[in-house]
Scaffold this active site. Structure first.
Site, mmCIF file in Angstrom:
data_model
loop_
_atom_site.group_PDB
_atom_site.id
_atom_site.type_symbol
_atom_site.label_atom_id
_atom_site.label_comp_id
_atom_site.label_asym_id
_atom_site.label_seq_id
_atom_site.Cartn_x
_atom_site.Cartn_y
_atom_site.Cartn_z
ATOM 1 N N SER A 109 -3.248 96.720 48.319
ATOM 2 C CA SER A 109 -3.893 95.506 47.827
ATOM 3 C C SER A 109 -2.890 94.433 47.432
ATOM 4 O O SER A 109 -3.250 93.263 47.271
ATOM 5 C CB SER A 109 -4.815 95.826 46.642
ATOM 6 O OG SER A 109 -4.085 96.313 45.544
ATOM 7 N N TYR A 135 -3.813 94.267 38.876
ATOM 8 C CA TYR A 135 -3.141 95.427 39.455
ATOM 9 C C TYR A 135 -2.351 95.021 40.694
ATOM 10 O O TYR A 135 -1.170 95.361 40.834
ATOM 11 C CB TYR A 135 -4.195 96.481 39.795
ATOM 12 C CG TYR A 135 -3.666 97.728 40.456
ATOM 13 C CD1 TYR A 135 -2.809 98.593 39.784
ATOM 14 C CD2 TYR A 135 -4.047 98.063 41.762
ATOM 15 C CE1 TYR A 135 -2.338 99.750 40.391
ATOM 16 C CE2 TYR A 135 -3.581 99.218 42.365
ATOM 17 C CZ TYR A 135 -2.733 100.052 41.683
ATOM 18 O OH TYR A 135 -2.267 101.198 42.288
ATOM 19 N N ALA A 136 -2.998 94.264 41.586
ATOM 20 C CA ALA A 136 -2.330 93.845 42.815
ATOM 21 C C ALA A 136 -1.120 92.971 42.521
ATOM 22 O O ALA A 136 -0.059 93.134 43.125
ATOM 23 C CB ALA A 136 -3.321 93.104 43.718
ATOM 24 N N ALA A 137 -1.274 92.042 41.568
ATOM 25 C CA ALA A 137 -0.162 91.141 41.243
ATOM 26 C C ALA A 137 1.016 91.908 40.652
ATOM 27 O O ALA A 137 2.176 91.649 40.993
ATOM 28 C CB ALA A 137 -0.641 90.067 40.264
ATOM 29 N N SER A 138 0.723 92.869 39.774
ATOM 30 C CA SER A 138 1.805 93.635 39.151
ATOM 31 C C SER A 138 2.531 94.493 40.177
ATOM 32 O O SER A 138 3.761 94.606 40.156
ATOM 33 C CB SER A 138 1.255 94.510 38.021
ATOM 34 O OG SER A 138 0.379 95.511 38.516
#
Length: 264
Positions: free
Chosen positions: A147, A160-163
């Site tokens: 993702s 979550y995806a950004a981290s």
């Protein structure tokens, strides 16, 4: 080299050991001849995994470790050295993946917590392992997410995806910085991984919509080149490979394990 010798004599720290992927990675390490040093926040889960993968206790050790706490990261690394004399690899499974939503409904305080776990926690744990890794070289394996490079349409997990995307970017810098010490840094990017979290998603979605679980699963797999999703065991095999000397010239790379849903 026979498969069971893939990690012969190597000590591998596995963070985030629970009933799913962390357990599978730890089991693969012991199966392939290595020593698994397990960390997670829940002691009971660690004890259960250790008993299942290493009944005689000769090839595993564990202690509770919250990767947002630098002292606990250092204590887990110290356990590996005290018990087995070295650290050869670390596989980062620990993550906060239960924050859902996008930008409009974002609680940025939660985003900061997600980043503290997924990005900074992984970096803390890696730094704690460096003194031992620098002695002989070794491998850092990050579990990322598909993702981060291709947002799913079924759910929103922007934090979550950004981290995890930031962590993948950090991988490139780490690979350059640590390469002179013969430390490799790579990322495994799972897609819809068949294991406890995705199984729960399929079950809950089927219940809420009043449809068979097979219908929900079919929606997830319709864009995959292979007819079924990768399992947590499949992702663990990729992590074990990258932790091993068979991947000795691979660094700074991201490996999609996703049954061909996204290709690049």
């Amino acid at each position: 080299m026979p498969a069971e010798q893939l990690l012969q004599g190597k000590t591998v720290i596995v963070s985030g050991v629970g009933p799913g992927l962390g357990h599978r990675v730890a089991a693969a390490v012991v199966r392939d001849g290595g020593r698994a040093v397990l960390g997670a926040r829940t002691r009971a889960g660690l004890a259960r995994t250790a008993e299942q993968i290493d009944p005689d206790g000769g090839h595993s050790a564990y202690r509770t470790a919250d990767i947002t706490d630098e002292t606990q990261c250092e204590a887990l690394a110290a356990l590996a050295v005290e018990r087995f004399g070295r650290i050869d690899a670390v596989v980062h499974v620990a993550a906060w993946d239960s924050s859902f939503g996008g930008l409009e409904d974002a609680d940025f305080a939660v985003w900061q917590q997600v980043i503290d776990v997924n990005l900074l926690g992984t970096l803390r744990m890696t730094r704690a392992c460096l003194p031992s890794l620098k002695q002989r070289g070794g491998s850092v394996v990050i579990i990322g997410t598909q993702s981060a490079v291709a947002a799913p349409s079924q759910v929103r997990q922007a934090a979550y995806a950004a981290s995890k995307g930031a962590l993948t970017s950090a991988m490139y810098s780490l690979a350059r910085e640590l390469g002179p010490h013969r430390i490799r840094v790579n990322t495994v990017l799972p897609g819809w991984m068949w294991g406890p979290p995705v199984q729960a998603y399929v079950r809950l979605t089927a219940d809420s919509e009043g449809v068979p679980e097979s219908e929900v699963l079919a929606r997830l797999t319709e864009r995959m080149a292979l007819p079924e999703p990768a399992t947590d065991a499949d992702v663990a095999e990729a992590a074990a490979f990258l932790a091993s000397d068979r991947a000795r010239s691979i660094t700074g790379q991201s490996l999609l394990v996703n049954a061909g849903e996204v290709m690049r």
